[in-house]
Design an enzyme around this catalytic site. Structure first.
Site, PDB file in Angstrom:
ATOM      1  N   HIS A   1      -9.961 -35.575 -41.967  1.00 58.52           N
ATOM      2  CA  HIS A   1      -9.775 -36.030 -40.586  1.00 58.52           C
ATOM      3  C   HIS A   1      -9.920 -34.820 -39.681  1.00 58.52           C
ATOM      4  CE1 HIS A   1      -8.018 -37.742 -36.962  1.00 58.52           C
ATOM      5  NE2 HIS A   1      -7.370 -36.598 -36.863  1.00 58.52           N
TER       6      HIS A   1
ATOM      7  N   PHE B   1      -7.232 -52.801 -39.865  1.00 60.80           N
ATOM      8  CA  PHE B   1      -7.195 -51.791 -40.927  1.00 60.80           C
ATOM      9  C   PHE B   1      -6.042 -50.801 -40.790  1.00 60.80           C
ATOM     10  CE2 PHE B   1     -10.278 -50.483 -37.668  1.00 60.80           C
ATOM     11  CZ  PHE B   1      -9.746 -49.261 -37.274  1.00 60.80           C
TER      12      PHE B   1
ATOM     13  N   ARG C   1     -16.186 -31.309 -35.708  1.00 62.72           N
ATOM     14  CA  ARG C   1     -16.715 -32.674 -35.859  1.00 62.72           C
ATOM     15  C   ARG C   1     -18.091 -32.653 -36.525  1.00 62.72           C
ATOM     16  NH1 ARG C   1     -13.362 -36.609 -35.945  1.00 62.72           N
ATOM     17  NH2 ARG C   1     -15.032 -38.013 -35.350  1.00 62.72           N
TER      18      ARG C   1
ATOM     19  N   ARG D   1     -18.410 -34.751 -45.159  1.00 60.34           N
ATOM     20  CA  ARG D   1     -18.451 -36.144 -45.609  1.00 60.34           C
ATOM     21  C   ARG D   1     -19.788 -36.497 -46.256  1.00 60.34           C
ATOM     22  NH1 ARG D   1     -15.401 -38.444 -40.330  1.00 60.34           N
ATOM     23  NH2 ARG D   1     -13.242 -38.273 -41.096  1.00 60.34           N
TER      24      ARG D   1
ATOM     25  N   THR E   1     -17.939 -40.616 -39.570  1.00 62.33           N
ATOM     26  CA  THR E   1     -16.795 -41.261 -40.222  1.00 62.33           C
ATOM     27  C   THR E   1     -17.211 -42.010 -41.478  1.00 62.33           C
ATOM     28  OG1 THR E   1     -15.684 -41.471 -38.092  1.00 62.33           O
ATOM     29  CG2 THR E   1     -14.894 -42.886 -39.869  1.00 62.33           C
TER      30      THR E   1
END
EC number: 2.7.4.6
Length: 151
Positions: free
Chosen positions: A117, A59, A87, A104, A93
């Site tokens: 990120h 990827f 985080r 997210r 993720t």
């Protein structure tokens, strides 16, 4: 606990979707101090260095193509425990695995468009900050409400 710094970037999907203020606000509300901020479209060279740890993964080229596809908001945040706390604010993720209330979990669509990120540890934070920022682009300052943030 000592002060530390972390690198955070709002990816092209987050910029294009108008999520900059929402994301900045979450870090400011938490009480972290913004010491570096810039908007840029990363070069292929910068992207390849940033994602170098993934260079042998299938990827990799997709990551590079995506992060260079449009503007990114690059930031350095400072505070006690900022790396681990960032985080947690960011979330897993994979957005489907991210908890509600995380960036997210609330804002990301899928793993290829996960909005943001954040450095995953102290060594990575140092590497990424030095990769994306010159020392003279970081501002050492004290918010007027600092006494209300930490003991």
């Amino acid at each position: 606990m000592t002060l530390e710094r972390t690198f955070v970037a709002i990816k092209p999907d987050g910029v294009q979707r108008g999520l900059i203020a929402e994301i900045l606000g979450r870090f400011e509300t938490k009480g972290f101090k913004l010491v570096g901020l810039k908007q840029l479209t990363p070069s292929k060279e910068l992207a390849e260095k940033h994602y170098g740890v993934h260079k042998d993964r299938p990827f990799f080229s997709g990551l590079v193509d995506f992060i260079t596809s449009g503007p990114v908001i690059a930031m350095v945040w400072e505070g006690e425990g900022v790396i681990a706390s960032a985080r947690k604010l960011i979330g897993a993720t994979k957005p489907l695995e991210a908890e509600p209330g995380t960036i997210r979990g609330d804002l990301a669509v899928n793993i290829g468009r996960n909005v943001i990120h954040g450095s995953d540890g102290s060594d990575t934070a140092v590497f990424e900050i030095n990769l994306w920022f010159q020392e003279n682009e970081l501002v050492d300052w004290n918010p007027s409400d600092q006494a209300w943030r930490v003991e």
